[in-house]
Scaffold this active site. Structure first.
Site, PDB file in Angstrom:
ATOM      1  CE  LYS B  98      -3.501   2.660   2.399  1.00  0.00           C
ATOM      2  NZ  LYS B  98      -3.978   3.262   3.466  1.00  0.00           N
ATOM      3  N   GLY B 159      -7.976   9.574   9.725  1.00  0.00           N
ATOM      4  CA  GLY B 159      -8.768   9.678  10.823  1.00  0.00           C
ATOM      5  C   GLY B 159      -9.444  10.681  11.284  1.00  0.00           C
ATOM      6  CB  ALA B 185      -8.422   8.087   4.331  1.00  0.00           C
ATOM      7  N   GLY B 186     -10.996   8.387   6.451  1.00  0.00           N
ATOM      8  CA  GLY B 186     -12.051   9.340   6.733  1.00  0.00           C
ATOM      9  C   GLY B 186     -13.545   8.746   7.181  1.00  0.00           C
ATOM     10  CG  ASN B 207      -6.455   2.029  11.472  1.00  0.00           C
ATOM     11  OD1 ASN B 207      -6.765   1.488  12.674  1.00  0.00           O
ATOM     12  ND2 ASN B 207      -5.019   2.415  11.298  1.00  0.00           N
ATOM     13  CB  THR B 208      -9.215   6.329  13.017  1.00  0.00           C
ATOM     14  OG1 THR B 208      -8.007   6.601  12.557  1.00  0.00           O
ATOM     15  CG2 THR B 208      -9.649   7.104  14.203  1.00  0.00           C
TER      16      THR B 208
END
Lengths: 368, 256
Positions: B98, B159, B185-186, B207-208
């Site tokens: 990645k 995040g 992301a986001g 993830n976050t």
């Protein structure tokens, strides 16, 4: 200098006086674009009443930006010889006792001991002794440490851009250089010798590092030298300026409180635990991506509680005298350690608080 | 009907991918991954000891027989660093990567120029390259042209849990892409993930939103369900959206 500090001391004082409760309540609702005015409100006296709500906000920002983690780092003191006579420091020149500069075999031996604990992030610390801590000495030290550690930081006397470039090329990732205090009068009183007398020379040096491409810059004030509220607003302006101008460098911030040392210096402006917490919370809210460091100067119980207010980096198991890990000479310490637990004990305590210790967060591919 | 997800000839049974940062322990991370059904996880090269996977706390917690580990170049600020990372990843035996290049250390926004340069070289090195990019349809086409296995445009800053702020650009990317589109992301809520799949994204990477939750294991299951719900929605022949109720009396039956 005015590029950096658009607010002088008298305007900071006026703003601090004018902070009211509604300013804090507004900041509690805000999610982005935090300003220096917000910072002033957050470190003001009226904000003390809202410390719990602000702490909750700081923790949620910390978890969102950094996760439920803490990074560990370890200082390696290579020399306590120093031509400066900073009044508060254990290494000041008028204290003649127990001086030592490690030789390369000793550096390797210390490095091995630090590595044994599991550290991967090391900070080279030295007094200002340009005839011994030469560029050649530093380059050779880095050559040794790079075998064992992914991340290498330096906390030494100010250098030129080309010198920082040479160290960066050799493998230095981080530069720590505290201005100590941003109050010119106190700065001059504390630092009466050598090049450290020159406030602007020191201020320029961190930019030399940024221009040389050093990836992490750590700023700091020594708490106790001056009114922490005013000094921290200067620190915040400095950080804001660097973040905007050197947008490729990551900013970390430290706020060491003066500890007892052989210097026998008594802080004129002592900072309470509560105000230290308030400062950490304010920095976390306004500088959401900045690393915030807390060293073993602070006692164990306090450190365990402050990690939840936004701290991202902890040192652990530190020795502040050259040879302290493995050589065991009784050399002079820079300051007395307060949290004397081993790195493992600290890691276990953090684990019980649902916080994972990150030992490694850097790699050799980031050293180009 | 939407086909099975295939990236670089590898079939994935789940459209949910997971990032491994920010967890309070590797045990919780592993359990969250297990219960999410994810078959692809990314790990930051800078966080792991890639040469000693058995000793590494993160790698040793991931079941490699079920899950594809894709190392990422997080921290890289230019193509040169990302390519160097690629060399280490390659020599540790991985052929998926990645690509993350973010010179700004605060919002970690991807540098499109350096990403394209690095992607081309990493593809030539034999990697299945998954590049993290802004939601820019043109850069996504350029990355496809140099041989990337998929593209990974962001929904909002990493995040930030802000969801699909870039949705109008994401729709163009999905329409134009010949390689799978993974929204990275986001994504903050299961409904964001569902929306991503509903607008035609091939997968989402989270993830976050999982790791920073009070209960990451439960949250991982919430995202699993959301992605599966949206997949079922996509194949169940949904009625179209209209602004008004449909008229009950026909207007044109006078023709008959």
């Amino acid at each position: 200098m005015n590029d950096i500090f658009f607010l002088d001391e008298s305007s900071i004082k006026t703003k601090l006086k004018n902070v009211c409760d509604s300013d804090i309540i507004k900041i509690l609702k805000k999610t982005a674009n935090f300003t220096i005015d917000d910072f002033i409100a957050l470190i003001s006296e009226p904000a003390e009443k809202y410390l719990e709500e602000l702490a909750q906000k700081a923790l949620s920002i910390k978890i969102q930006r950094f996760g439920k983690t803490i990074k560990f780092y370890c200082p390696l003191y290579v020399s306590n010889k120093c031509i400066n006579n900073c009044l508060y420091c254990g290494f000041k020149a008028t204290n003649f006792a127990r001086r030592k500069t490690l030789n390369f075999a000793e550096i390797e031996s210390e490095a091995l001991k630090i590595k044994e604990f599991g550290f991967d992030n090391i900070l080279i610390v030295s007094g200002e002794q340009p005839d011994e801590i030469t560029m050649d000495y530093l380059l050779k030290t880095i050559e040794i440490l790079i075998k064992y550690f992914s991340y290498i930081g330096i906390e030494i006397y100010p250098l030129s851009e080309s010198e920082y470039k040479a160290l960066s090329n050799a493998g230095v990732d981080g530069l720590t250089l505290y201005q100590e205090t941003y109050n010119l009068e106190i700065y001059k009183e504390m630092h009466k010798y050598s090049q450290k007398q020159n406030f602007n020379y020191r201020l320029a040096a961190i930019e030399n590092g940024a221009k040389a491409g050093i990836k992490e810059l750590t700023l700091g004030i020594l708490l106790g030298l001056y009114d922490w509220r005013i000094d921290s607003v200067f620190l915040a302006q400095h950080a804001k300026y660097l973040i905007k101008k050197y947008w490729r460098s990551h900013i970390n911030i430290s706020f060491p409180r003066i500890r007892p040392s052989v210097s026998d210096f008594q802080p004129r402006y002592p900072v309470s635990d509560k105000n230290l917490a308030q400062l950490i919370i304010a920095l976390r809210i306004v500088f959401q991506d900045a690393g915030l460091n807390l060293s073993t100067r602070e006692p164990a119980a306090l450190r365990d509680n402050l990690v939840n207010l936004g701290i991202t980096h902890l040192s652990a198991g530190s020795k502040t005298n050259p040879g302290g890990y493995n050589i065991n000479d009784r050399t002079e310490e820079q300051f007395k350690i307060s949290d004397e637990r081993s790195p493992y004990e600290i890691a276990d305590t953090l684990k019980s608080k649902n916080i994972d210790v990150v030992w490694k967060d850097w790699d050799k591919y980031l050293k180009i | 009907m939407k086909k099975k997800l295939i990236i670089a000839n590898k079939k994935f049974n789940s459209r949910l991918f997971i990032g491994t940062g920010k967890f309070s322990s590797s045990r919780i991370m592993a359990e969250a991954i297990n219960l999410s059904g994810a078959e692809l996880v990314t790990v930051a090269l800078k966080r792991i000891d890639i040469e000693h996977p058995d000793k590494d706390d993160i790698l040793s917690h991931i079941d490699k027989s079920k899950i594809l580990i894709v190392p990422n170049t997080s921290g890289a600020r230019n193509a040169e660093e990302a390519i160097k990372a690629g060399e280490y990843i390659k020599s540790a035996g991985y052929n998926w990567l990645k690509l993350e290049i973010h010179p700004d250390p605060n919002y970690l926004l991807p540098d499109p120029v350096e990403t394209l340069l690095a992607a081309e070289k990493l593809v030539k090195m034999g990697f299945n390259v998954l590049p993290y990019v802004n939601a820019d349809p043109v850069i996504c086409k350029r990355l496809e042209e140099v041989g990337c296995a998929a593209v990974m445009p962001l929904g909002s800053p990493i995040g930030s849990n802000q969801g699909l702020q870039t949705i109008s650009m994401l729709k163009i990317i999905i329409e134009q892409s010949n390689v799978p589109v993974v929204i990275d992301a986001g994504i903050g809520k299961p409904s964001d993930a569902a929306l991503a799949i509903e607008i035609g994204a091939d997968a989402v990477l989270i993830n976050t939103a999982i790791a920073a939750a009070d209960d990451p294991i439960l949250m991982a299951q919430a995202f699993k369900l959301a992605v599966e719900a949206a997949e079922k929605y996509n194949v169940s022949g949904a009625d179209s959206v209209r602004l008004n109720a449909s008229a009950s009396s026909p207007l044109t039956n006078f023709f008959n």
